[in-house]
Design a protein around this motif. Structure first.
Motif: not given
Length: 616
Positions: A266-286
């Motif tokens: 959805g919009v909110d979780s996609s927003l969080v992931c997009a910002v984290l990726k844009d900031l250069g963080y490495n992470f896994e999603s569930f």
């Protein structure tokens, strides 16, 4: 992230010092890494702590944490994300602060600034401080209510706990059900603060603190009220939006262990992931999905993850797993809790906890961005019913029974269930927009409560100075967000030793979003405008501008078939609090596949299994 419990006995039977370890350890799932205890036998006071180590994994942050001069003792549940910045500020003002953990910085902040320290904190927290010199207890809860704090006071003893089960483990508790709280639960599916299901027991409201003195006087203060942000308008600029958003999300990545992300697509979780990726963080999603396609969003989560190039772990919520989760509900959510999305949240938390101790959610986005579909339904109906309110149609309907009117409508080919009829009638009678909105979201209507000999309790302040969308958002921010949404994630995650953080609830981001003009949130009957426009930088429009699905469960379908046996026998526990005739009539209508609000069936079931679990 931890669990805290304690209390202070003033007179009467004394059982705290003998039972404090039991009270603490019944919440051990939320703090599996360490535990501690502090007592003052001369005044029958105890503070206890269970620890889940996230920031500073050493023993230096062992709690209860005692100040260097031994005046103050702290038990703390949560995280202060900006503790290093606060430490620098303290040092600049001449305070020696090593800043090895947020625990140390929190207590030193209190020593230096007193109760005003809480205004400095960016984080989620509930904490209690004992002042040995002044013989006072201070109890605090964060602005959004991410972390819970229950307290019990009957004139003879004051108890506090992260969960109700900690208080229920105390031997001399008056276990009486609060009928106003029960009414609120049946109406909304959760119990708004300050109410609790037990008499003499309360939830400390978000943005508040208590002071308890040796004469058993309790004083409550509100250090934060979101209405200030709603009333103070802010100019919107993209630079400000992006800066506040990035800072809010980045703060939630402060951790000494890996951090995962809950991704629904959805919009909110996609927003969080997009910002984290844009900031250069490495992470896994569930993500969690369902076999039933009308409830399954996992395909969208996979598309988001693929576009961003992040790992996405997906789990399917099967009926068989839900059976086991339902059995756990009354213990995990230790007061009646009716949000069915607690079930997939519990499942997802269990899966994530196998590899991670911290994960980010995206709660608060619907309140900040005007995202709930019910906001738009309420607006449409408020405008649609204007003519009928003007001519007092509801007062005419009041002259006849609901059954008579429904039967009359059916003779003209109009089919309407009793719940819909009562909702429309109450909305037609509404004298304010907020009253209209409450009628929209209530499941047990006023009439249902009266038939069960329960009081009708209204909650929520009238703020006619706010526009209608802001009024709904403000109501949900004050009640639904903290006592439903954040309660759901807190209990589900802490039950398995997982910390879930809320990256959209940063102090400055919240203030910014609540104050910007409504045009940046709502346009042509669609919400989260600014979120969606920002996401166009990352995703195709077809992925962003689609119908909202929510985080539901096909529980009604399962309850009519494979889970129908759950209602057998357990409904006897409704006796004494609900009208037996009302309950039986409702269940018969459900079995006959008549138009019934399933939430009413589920809430009654939840209340009954809760009574059975806790023998109340």
């Amino acid at each position: 992230m931890c669990r805290i419990v304690g209390g202070w006995e003033f007179k009467g039977k004394m059982g705290l010092l003998d039972s404090i370890e039991k009270m603490r350890d019944c919440m051990s799932a939320g703090g599996p890494d360490d535990f501690g205890l502090y007592t003052q036998r001369h005044c029958n006071l105890a503070l206890a702590h269970r620890r889940l180590s996230i920031i500073d994994l050493s023993s230096l942050s062992h709690q209860p944490f005692i100040s260097e001069n031994r005046r103050y003792v702290l038990v703390f549940n949560g995280e202060i994300y900006n503790y290093k910045e606060i430490a620098s500020k303290l040092v600049s003002e001449g305070v020696r602060c090593e800043a090895f953990s947020d625990t140390e910085v929190l207590l030193q902040s209190f020593e230096y600034w007193g109760v005003e320290c809480v205004r400095e904190f960016e984080g989620m927290f509930a904490f209690v401080i004992w002042d040995n010199l002044e013989q006072k207890l201070y109890c605090f809860r964060d602005r959004a209510g991410s972390k819970p704090l229950y307290y019990y006071f009957d004139g003879e003893r004051f108890l506090f706990s992260s969960e109700l089960k900690g208080i229920l483990a105390y031997p001399y508790l008056q276990k009486s059900i609060n009928k106003e709280a029960l009414s609120l639960f049946l109406s909304f599916g959760y119990i708004p603060a300050p109410f609790s299901i037990l008499e003499c027991c309360f939830k400390l409201e978000a943005g508040s603190y208590l002071i308890v003195d040796k004469k058993a006087n309790i004083t409550k203060y509100h250090y934060y009220n979101p209405k200030d942000s709603y009333l103070q308008s802010h100019k919107f600029t993209w630079d400000s939006f992006i800066s506040h958003l990035q800072k809010s999300i980045a703060f939630r990545m402060v951790s000494d262990v890996p951090v995962g992300v809950l991704l629904s697509g959805g919009v909110d979780s996609s927003l969080v992931c997009a910002v984290l990726k844009d900031l250069g963080y490495n992470f896994e999603s569930f993500s969690v999905g369902f076999v039933e396609s009308s409830f399954d969003e996992s395909c969208y989560a996979k598309k988001v993850a693929d576009i961003l190039g992040i790992t996405n772990h997906q789990f399917i919520c099967h009926l068989q797993e839900v059976r086991g989760l339902i059995e756990q509900l009354p213990f995990v959510y230790d007061e009646p809790f009716g949000d069915v999305s607690a079930l997939p949240t519990m499942l997802l938390a269990q899966k994530i906890a196998k590899t991670h101790k911290v994960a980010l959610s995206a709660d608060g986005g619907d309140e900040l961005g005007i995202g709930y579909e019910r906001y738009f339904w309420s607006m449409q109906r408020w405008q649609k019913y204007h003519y009928y309110r003007r001519f007092k149609v509801a007062w005419v309907l009041d002259l006849f029974s609901a059954e008579f009117v429904i039967d009359l409508f059916s003779k003209f080919g109009i089919s309407i269930g009793i719940d819909k009829f009562l909702r429309i009638k109450n909305q037609l009678k509404a004298t304010s927009f907020l009253e209209h909105y409450r009628a929209e979201i209530m499941h047990f209507k006023k009439e249902d409560l009266f038939l069960n000999h329960l009081p009708f309790k209204s909650v929520g302040e009238e703020y006619s100075c706010l526009d209608y969308y802001a009024q709904m958002s403000y109501f949900d921010w004050c009640y639904y967000l903290s006592e439903d949404i954040l309660t759901k994630t807190d209990r589900a995650s802490m039950n398995v030793g997982l910390e879930i953080r809320e990256p959209l609830l940063g102090v400055e981001f919240v203030k910014f979003m609540q104050g910007i003009p409504m045009d940046y949130k709502v346009h042509n009957g669609e919400g989260k405008v600014v979120f969606k426009q920002y996401l166009e930088k990352f995703f195709p429009r077809s992925l962003i501008y689609r119908s909202k699905m929510g985080f539901g469960v096909p529980l009604e379908t399962w309850m009519r078939k494979d889970l129908r046996h759950l209602l057998e026998g357990i409904l006897d526990y409704a006796e004494g609090y609900l009208d037996v005739h009302f309950v039986n009539k409702l269940v018969r209508a459900f079995d006959a596949k008549k138009r019934v609000d399933f939430s009413k069936i589920w809430y009654i079931y939840v209340f009954c299994v809760w009574r059975k679990q806790w023998n109340i």
